[in-house]
Design a protein around this motif. Structure first.
Motif, PDB file in Angstrom:
ATOM      1  N   PRO A 169      73.421  32.898 -42.153  1.00  0.00           N
ATOM      2  CA  PRO A 169      73.414  33.774 -43.329  1.00  0.00           C
ATOM      3  C   PRO A 169      73.295  35.247 -42.964  1.00  0.00           C
ATOM      4  O   PRO A 169      73.954  36.093 -43.561  1.00  0.00           O
ATOM      5  CB  PRO A 169      72.183  33.290 -44.116  1.00  0.00           C
ATOM      6  CG  PRO A 169      72.056  31.854 -43.757  1.00  0.00           C
ATOM      7  CD  PRO A 169      72.507  31.749 -42.323  1.00  0.00           C
ATOM      8  N   ASP A 170      72.451  35.571 -41.996  1.00  0.00           N
ATOM      9  CA  ASP A 170      72.242  36.980 -41.676  1.00  0.00           C
ATOM     10  C   ASP A 170      73.130  37.496 -40.550  1.00  0.00           C
ATOM     11  O   ASP A 170      73.029  38.660 -40.182  1.00  0.00           O
ATOM     12  CB  ASP A 170      70.764  37.200 -41.318  1.00  0.00           C
ATOM     13  CG  ASP A 170      69.864  36.970 -42.507  1.00  0.00           C
ATOM     14  OD1 ASP A 170      69.849  37.835 -43.410  1.00  0.00           O
ATOM     15  OD2 ASP A 170      69.216  35.909 -42.565  1.00  0.00           O
ATOM     16  N   SER A 171      73.970  36.644 -40.004  1.00  0.00           N
ATOM     17  CA  SER A 171      74.805  37.096 -38.882  1.00  0.00           C
ATOM     18  C   SER A 171      76.240  37.374 -39.301  1.00  0.00           C
ATOM     19  O   SER A 171      77.043  37.827 -38.491  1.00  0.00           O
ATOM     20  CB  SER A 171      74.795  36.061 -37.763  1.00  0.00           C
ATOM     21  OG  SER A 171      75.599  34.942 -38.096  1.00  0.00           O
ATOM     22  N   LEU A 172      76.582  37.123 -40.568  1.00  0.00           N
ATOM     23  CA  LEU A 172      77.992  37.210 -40.972  1.00  0.00           C
ATOM     24  C   LEU A 172      78.562  38.613 -40.746  1.00  0.00           C
ATOM     25  O   LEU A 172      79.664  38.762 -40.213  1.00  0.00           O
ATOM     26  CB  LEU A 172      78.152  36.781 -42.430  1.00  0.00           C
ATOM     27  CG  LEU A 172      79.595  36.742 -42.921  1.00  0.00           C
ATOM     28  CD1 LEU A 172      80.419  35.715 -42.130  1.00  0.00           C
ATOM     29  CD2 LEU A 172      79.666  36.416 -44.417  1.00  0.00           C
ATOM     30  N   ALA A 173      77.800  39.631 -41.125  1.00  0.00           N
ATOM     31  CA  ALA A 173      78.305  40.994 -40.972  1.00  0.00           C
ATOM     32  C   ALA A 173      78.502  41.321 -39.497  1.00  0.00           C
ATOM     33  O   ALA A 173      79.470  42.000 -39.114  1.00  0.00           O
ATOM     34  CB  ALA A 173      77.334  41.982 -41.611  1.00  0.00           C
ATOM     35  N   VAL A 174      77.588  40.849 -38.650  1.00  0.00           N
ATOM     36  CA  VAL A 174      77.688  41.106 -37.208  1.00  0.00           C
ATOM     37  C   VAL A 174      78.922  40.395 -36.649  1.00  0.00           C
ATOM     38  O   VAL A 174      79.694  40.968 -35.870  1.00  0.00           O
ATOM     39  CB  VAL A 174      76.417  40.634 -36.480  1.00  0.00           C
ATOM     40  CG1 VAL A 174      76.466  41.018 -35.011  1.00  0.00           C
ATOM     41  CG2 VAL A 174      75.182  41.211 -37.145  1.00  0.00           C
ATOM     42  N   ALA A 175      79.113  39.151 -37.083  1.00  0.00           N
ATOM     43  CA  ALA A 175      80.276  38.394 -36.614  1.00  0.00           C
ATOM     44  C   ALA A 175      81.572  39.058 -37.079  1.00  0.00           C
ATOM     45  O   ALA A 175      82.539  39.165 -36.313  1.00  0.00           O
ATOM     46  CB  ALA A 175      80.199  36.953 -37.126  1.00  0.00           C
ATOM     47  N   ALA A 176      81.591  39.504 -38.317  1.00  0.00           N
ATOM     48  CA  ALA A 176      82.811  40.130 -38.851  1.00  0.00           C
ATOM     49  C   ALA A 176      83.175  41.370 -38.044  1.00  0.00           C
ATOM     50  O   ALA A 176      84.348  41.670 -37.835  1.00  0.00           O
ATOM     51  CB  ALA A 176      82.602  40.497 -40.318  1.00  0.00           C
ATOM     52  N   ARG A 177      82.152  42.079 -37.600  1.00  0.00           N
ATOM     53  CA  ARG A 177      82.398  43.317 -36.848  1.00  0.00           C
ATOM     54  C   ARG A 177      82.729  43.057 -35.380  1.00  0.00           C
ATOM     55  O   ARG A 177      83.572  43.754 -34.800  1.00  0.00           O
ATOM     56  CB  ARG A 177      81.150  44.210 -36.954  1.00  0.00           C
ATOM     57  CG  ARG A 177      81.140  45.439 -36.065  1.00  0.00           C
ATOM     58  CD  ARG A 177      82.180  46.455 -36.505  1.00  0.00           C
ATOM     59  NE  ARG A 177      82.249  47.584 -35.572  1.00  0.00           N
ATOM     60  CZ  ARG A 177      83.005  47.593 -34.487  1.00  0.00           C
ATOM     61  NH1 ARG A 177      83.747  46.538 -34.190  1.00  0.00           N
ATOM     62  NH2 ARG A 177      83.017  48.638 -33.689  1.00  0.00           N
ATOM     63  N   TRP A 178      82.071  42.038 -34.747  1.00  0.00           N
ATOM     64  CA  TRP A 178      82.126  41.962 -33.282  1.00  0.00           C
ATOM     65  C   TRP A 178      82.713  40.672 -32.695  1.00  0.00           C
ATOM     66  O   TRP A 178      83.142  40.669 -31.543  1.00  0.00           O
ATOM     67  CB  TRP A 178      80.707  42.120 -32.692  1.00  0.00           C
ATOM     68  CG  TRP A 178      80.143  43.475 -32.915  1.00  0.00           C
ATOM     69  CD1 TRP A 178      79.126  43.811 -33.760  1.00  0.00           C
ATOM     70  CD2 TRP A 178      80.567  44.701 -32.296  1.00  0.00           C
ATOM     71  NE1 TRP A 178      78.881  45.158 -33.707  1.00  0.00           N
ATOM     72  CE2 TRP A 178      79.758  45.730 -32.818  1.00  0.00           C
ATOM     73  CE3 TRP A 178      81.557  45.025 -31.361  1.00  0.00           C
ATOM     74  CZ2 TRP A 178      79.901  47.062 -32.435  1.00  0.00           C
ATOM     75  CZ3 TRP A 178      81.698  46.341 -30.966  1.00  0.00           C
ATOM     76  CH2 TRP A 178      80.880  47.346 -31.507  1.00  0.00           C
ATOM     77  N   ALA A 179      82.736  39.582 -33.437  1.00  0.00           N
ATOM     78  CA  ALA A 179      83.042  38.300 -32.801  1.00  0.00           C
ATOM     79  C   ALA A 179      84.520  38.144 -32.464  1.00  0.00           C
ATOM     80  O   ALA A 179      85.393  38.548 -33.238  1.00  0.00           O
ATOM     81  CB  ALA A 179      82.600  37.160 -33.710  1.00  0.00           C
ATOM     82  N   ASP A 180      84.793  37.547 -31.320  1.00  0.00           N
ATOM     83  CA  ASP A 180      86.126  37.036 -31.006  1.00  0.00           C
ATOM     84  C   ASP A 180      86.228  35.585 -31.444  1.00  0.00           C
ATOM     85  O   ASP A 180      87.306  35.109 -31.782  1.00  0.00           O
ATOM     86  CB  ASP A 180      86.397  37.143 -29.504  1.00  0.00           C
ATOM     87  CG  ASP A 180      86.359  38.581 -29.019  1.00  0.00           C
ATOM     88  OD1 ASP A 180      87.094  39.414 -29.567  1.00  0.00           O
ATOM     89  OD2 ASP A 180      85.567  38.869 -28.095  1.00  0.00           O
ATOM     90  N   VAL A 181      85.105  34.902 -31.370  1.00  0.00           N
ATOM     91  CA  VAL A 181      85.032  33.500 -31.782  1.00  0.00           C
ATOM     92  C   VAL A 181      83.789  33.349 -32.655  1.00  0.00           C
ATOM     93  O   VAL A 181      82.722  33.851 -32.293  1.00  0.00           O
ATOM     94  CB  VAL A 181      84.915  32.561 -30.553  1.00  0.00           C
ATOM     95  CG1 VAL A 181      84.582  31.137 -30.991  1.00  0.00           C
ATOM     96  CG2 VAL A 181      86.197  32.599 -29.733  1.00  0.00           C
ATOM     97  N   VAL A 182      83.953  32.689 -33.794  1.00  0.00           N
ATOM     98  CA  VAL A 182      82.791  32.392 -34.645  1.00  0.00           C
ATOM     99  C   VAL A 182      82.586  30.889 -34.648  1.00  0.00           C
ATOM    100  O   VAL A 182      83.517  30.120 -34.909  1.00  0.00           O
ATOM    101  CB  VAL A 182      82.989  32.891 -36.088  1.00  0.00           C
ATOM    102  CG1 VAL A 182      81.753  32.545 -36.940  1.00  0.00           C
ATOM    103  CG2 VAL A 182      83.244  34.389 -36.113  1.00  0.00           C
ATOM    104  N   ARG A 183      81.367  30.477 -34.322  1.00  0.00           N
ATOM    105  CA  ARG A 183      81.020  29.054 -34.355  1.00  0.00           C
ATOM    106  C   ARG A 183      80.357  28.725 -35.686  1.00  0.00           C
ATOM    107  O   ARG A 183      79.423  29.418 -36.103  1.00  0.00           O
ATOM    108  CB  ARG A 183      80.062  28.716 -33.206  1.00  0.00           C
ATOM    109  CG  ARG A 183      80.723  28.810 -31.840  1.00  0.00           C
ATOM    110  CD  ARG A 183      79.743  28.446 -30.759  1.00  0.00           C
ATOM    111  NE  ARG A 183      79.249  27.077 -30.919  1.00  0.00           N
ATOM    112  CZ  ARG A 183      78.358  26.515 -30.110  1.00  0.00           C
ATOM    113  NH1 ARG A 183      77.847  27.204 -29.109  1.00  0.00           N
ATOM    114  NH2 ARG A 183      77.972  25.278 -30.308  1.00  0.00           N
TER     115      ARG A 183
END
Lengths: 359, 424
Positions: free
Chosen positions: A209-223
């Motif tokens: 829940p709290d990592s979505l914004a971080v993933a949207a900005r930085w992730a190449d792969v989202v698990r």
């Protein structure tokens, strides 16, 4: 048909806490390099794009994940290595050079899964600050990722010039201070480690829940985890929307579903082995069945691929390598990997331009 | 009585002007292939261990990144774990700063290295109170200089508790650390990593006598070496330790040749290459504390005096405490040697080979040094990456073996075995 990504997650003797009973070796085997090499080799034989190596400072954690990745890198070719390095208690400067160095010693096969440390127990082991709420932990994680990536770019690729005439080894104009100053820390830079083969090792983030914004900005792969494929598909759509909102191309971010596996020749055999282990809460979609049952999950195409999490190791990987991998190739769901490809290349990602060039 | 045995360690040639990057044979100091070549050769030479230095901020000179020496290095733990994969016996020593790390994480990293290498890890403890380096870390420049060794000692005490906990809960409280929890990793093949220390101050020597398994010293002559050796080992009794529990290894360079004349010529060539014209001026600026770029490196020393308050180099240890006295000494030396130029003087004062000669002669010099209790062996600092050790291993090691003062095979798999140390 679109091909699917395949990753595997390995820790201990598998996700099932009783898995060590089926491993056939004492628990101390987890401390030996032989165990980790054997597991990584099986993961590579399964054709997986990368092996995820979870880590934390929590109870029950084992050897340092970056250490394991570095130990296997020179002797296990052909697979990406993605250790977890937490952001709550570790210095970003250390993390930056550790992952860049993993990229050096693996010839461009490194990734990084940032994670946060939530517990009071972990905080007490460091004694520097109390445990914090997830929202705060992920704000700190975002700062960590930002500064780590900046440090990866703090050397331009051609900074080393070895110019005998002027006596200069390095062109100092191609080394950059990152001068990061945020809510949680500041880092001057540059890195002490030059820009690595992939420039930016693959960044893998778990959707929370709290990592979505971080993933949207930085992730190449989202698990992601999901109870079924339609929930997984919906989660993928949400992530793609968030990536778009963050100004990035959603096709450059792969969404992989965690799938716990216990595979055997047929469903009955798999079920029997599962019953021997005992009940276990289901954390995400689980396949206890035949190799075909697992292939079917990928064939659905609900997500961009899966992270297979064997309930038992190393046996769970042996089935993946011997039985699943050939079926995935035959079904056209996977193509043979180029053994020389970097991990980014396996995900169709370019080597990034250096944002600090000319800065 | 069998001869005292020589211990050898090798420093991977990295960030300093010892490393001659201008030599056509100089390779990369960051490519993993360089580490593989260097480590495998050291293992062929039956070295106790290789050792990586560490820097946590790029050096600056006159407010800008120093650009004349080799710069850039990989992460210590990560590269040592990877080297463990391509070697079987060689010890793996890493310098890890006690100021900018935390005990729990560091203990976990070293325990992992020791397990994954089958008992070959060594920790070279260095301290820092350096706010310049601190700018890369959360802690910043928080440490008073006088607290450096307090923190190092408390860090080591805490790490030891964690390494040896073996399932017991940890409840460590000291001025620097409050650590409570259960360390998840059992004791390692060596019990815990070998501990190396290199501080030369009185405080540093005391810390070494109390805690270290090996000491890096920088005492070059037989007399200085003997004095240090006797002093350090003499301090150990107060801590209930025997002299043979510490291996003293002075840092040394070398130059070889098939004849004495050729070796001297090689030595001169290396020294000259280590001090480029620009490096000569930069060294002078460190002492003078001012910009001397207008001076000719092939000309005489500046007639202006040093600025005693200035420090224009950051990120490197400063050994000159009194620049006016150094300048005076250098002027007298230049004069006495028949009018040395700036570059000649810097070559004379900064970059000397400890051992120069034919392989047989260098082996004899080293053996004499060790048999005279000036040290227990050496840490070799070659001038080339990664092949700087090759000729030494090929030619000097067999001579040392012929003298009966060097092993012909490893006695056991762990670094403690190589150093003759008991498990803690």
């Amino acid at each position: 048909m679109r091909t699917a990504h395949l990753a595997v997650e390995v820790s201990g003797f598998g996700r099932h806490p009783e898995a060590w009973r089926q491993a056939g070796v004492p628990r101390e085997a987890l401390l030996t390099p032989a165990h980790h090499i054997a597991v990584a080799q099986l993961a590579a034989q399964s054709g997986a794009d990368f092996v995820a190596l979870p880590d934390s400072f929590g109870a029950g954690s084992g050897l340092d994940a970056v250490a394991i990745a570095a130990r296997v890198a020179p002797v296990v070719p052909g697979i990406g290595l993605v250790p977890t390095v937490t952001t709550t208690h570790t210095e970003p400067f250390h993390t930056s050079k550790a992952i860049a160095t993993l990229d050096l010693v693996s010839s461009g096969r490194a990734g990084w899964e940032p994670a946060v440390s939530r517990t009071a127990g972990e905080a007490a082991q460091f004694g520097r600050k109390p445990a914090a709420e997830p929202a705060e932990l992920w704000r700190e994680a975002a700062e960590t990722i930002e500064v780590v990536v900046a440090l990866w770019d703090s050397w331009e690729d051609d900074a080393v010039i070895r110019d005998v005439a002027t006596g200069r080894y390095v062109d100092r104009d191609k080394l950059h201070y990152v001068d990061f100053s945020g809510e949680f820390f500041s880092v001057k830079g540059p890195s002490i480690t030059p820009r690595s083969p992939q420039a930016h090792p693959l960044i893998v983030l778990r959707a929370e829940p709290d990592s979505l914004a971080v993933a949207a900005r930085w992730a190449d792969v989202v698990r992601i985890t999901a109870p079924d494929l339609s929930a997984a598909h919906a989660a993928r759509e949400r992530i793609r929307a968030a990536v778009t909102d963050a100004g990035r191309d959603p096709d450059a971010v792969a969404v992989l579903l965690d799938v716990e596996i216990l595979l055997a020749a047929d469903e009955n055999a798999a079920r029997r082995r599962f019953d021997e282990l005992g009940e276990l809460a289901e954390e995400t979609l689980r396949v206890v069945g035949s190799p075909e049952a697992f292939v079917d999950v990928l064939a659905e195409g609900a997500v961009d691929g899966v992270t297979a999490i064997p309930l038992t190791l190393p046996g769970g990987l042996r089935v993946l390598a011997d039985e699943v991998a050939p079926r995935l190739l035959a079904a056209g769901l996977r193509t043979p990997a180029d053994p020389a490809a970097t991990l980014r290349e396996r995900f169709g990602l370019p080597r990034p331009a250096n944002v600090l060039t000319g800065a | 009585m069998p001869k005292k045995q020589i211990h050898l360690a090798a420093h991977f040639p990295g960030v300093n002007n010892t490393t001659v990057w201008s030599d056509p044979e100089s390779g990369s100091q960051t490519d993993f292939a360089s580490f593989v070549a260097f480590a495998q050769n050291a293992e062929r030479g039956l070295f106790d261990f290789l050792f990586l230095a560490e820097g946590l901020r790029l050096r600056e000179h006159q407010g800008r990144i120093h650009d004349l020496d080799v710069v850039g290095r990989p992460d210590t733990f990560t590269v040592l774990n990877a080297i463990a994969a391509v070697t079987t016996h060689l010890g793996l020593g890493g310098t890890i700063n006690t100021t900018f790390n935390e005990p729990w994480e560091l203990a976990k990293q070293f325990a992992s290295l020791d397990h994954l290498s089958g008992g070959r890890a060594a920790w070279n403890l260095v301290t820092s109170s350096d706010a310049f380096t601190g700018e890369n870390f959360r802690r910043g420049g928080f440490l008073e200089p006088a607290q450096r060794y307090d923190r190092a000692q408390q860090m080591l005490d805490a790490a030891r508790e964690l390494w040896l906990a073996d399932g017991r809960p940890i409840d460590h409280h000291s001025a620097q650390f409050d650590i409570v929890g259960d360390f998840p990793i059992p004791p390692t093949p060596q019990g815990h990593p070998v501990l190396i220390q290199s501080g030369d101050s009185d405080q540093g020597r005391e810390f070494g006598a109390k805690t270290a398994d090996a000491i890096f010293s920088r005492h070059g002559s037989v007399e200085d070496g003997q004095a240090f050796y006797a002093d350090l080992k003499g301090r150990m009794g107060a801590y209930g330790r025997r002299p043979e529990e510490i291996t003293i290894l002075p840092a040394t360079t070398f130059a070889l040749g098939d004849t004495e004349a050729e070796a001297q010529e090689n030595g001169h060539r290396i020294r000259t290459a280590q001090v480029s014209p620009q490096t000569a001026i930069a060294f002078l600026e460190q002492v003078w504390g001012r910009d001397l770029s207008a001076y000719d490196p092939d000309g005489p020393l500046p007639d202006v005096d040093p600025d005693p308050g200035a420090q224009i180099t950051r990120g490197r240890v400063r050994h000159e405490k009194d620049p006016l006295a150094v300048a005076q000494r250098w002027r007298e030396l230049a004069e006495a040697k028949g009018g040395l130029s700036i570059r000649e003087l810097i070559i004379e004062t900064t970059a000397h080979q400890s051992f120069v000669g034919t392989p047989k002669e260098v082996a004899r010099q080293m053996d004499d040094y060790v048999q005279a209790d000036a040290s227990d062996g050496f840490i070799l600092i070659p001038h080339l990456t990664p092949g700087g050790l090759d000729e030494f291993v090929e030619k000097v090691v067999p001579e040392l073996q012929d003298l009966g003062s060097y092993r012909t095979e490893y006695a056991g798999p762990t670094l403690r075995d190589h150093l003759g140390l008991a498990r803690p």
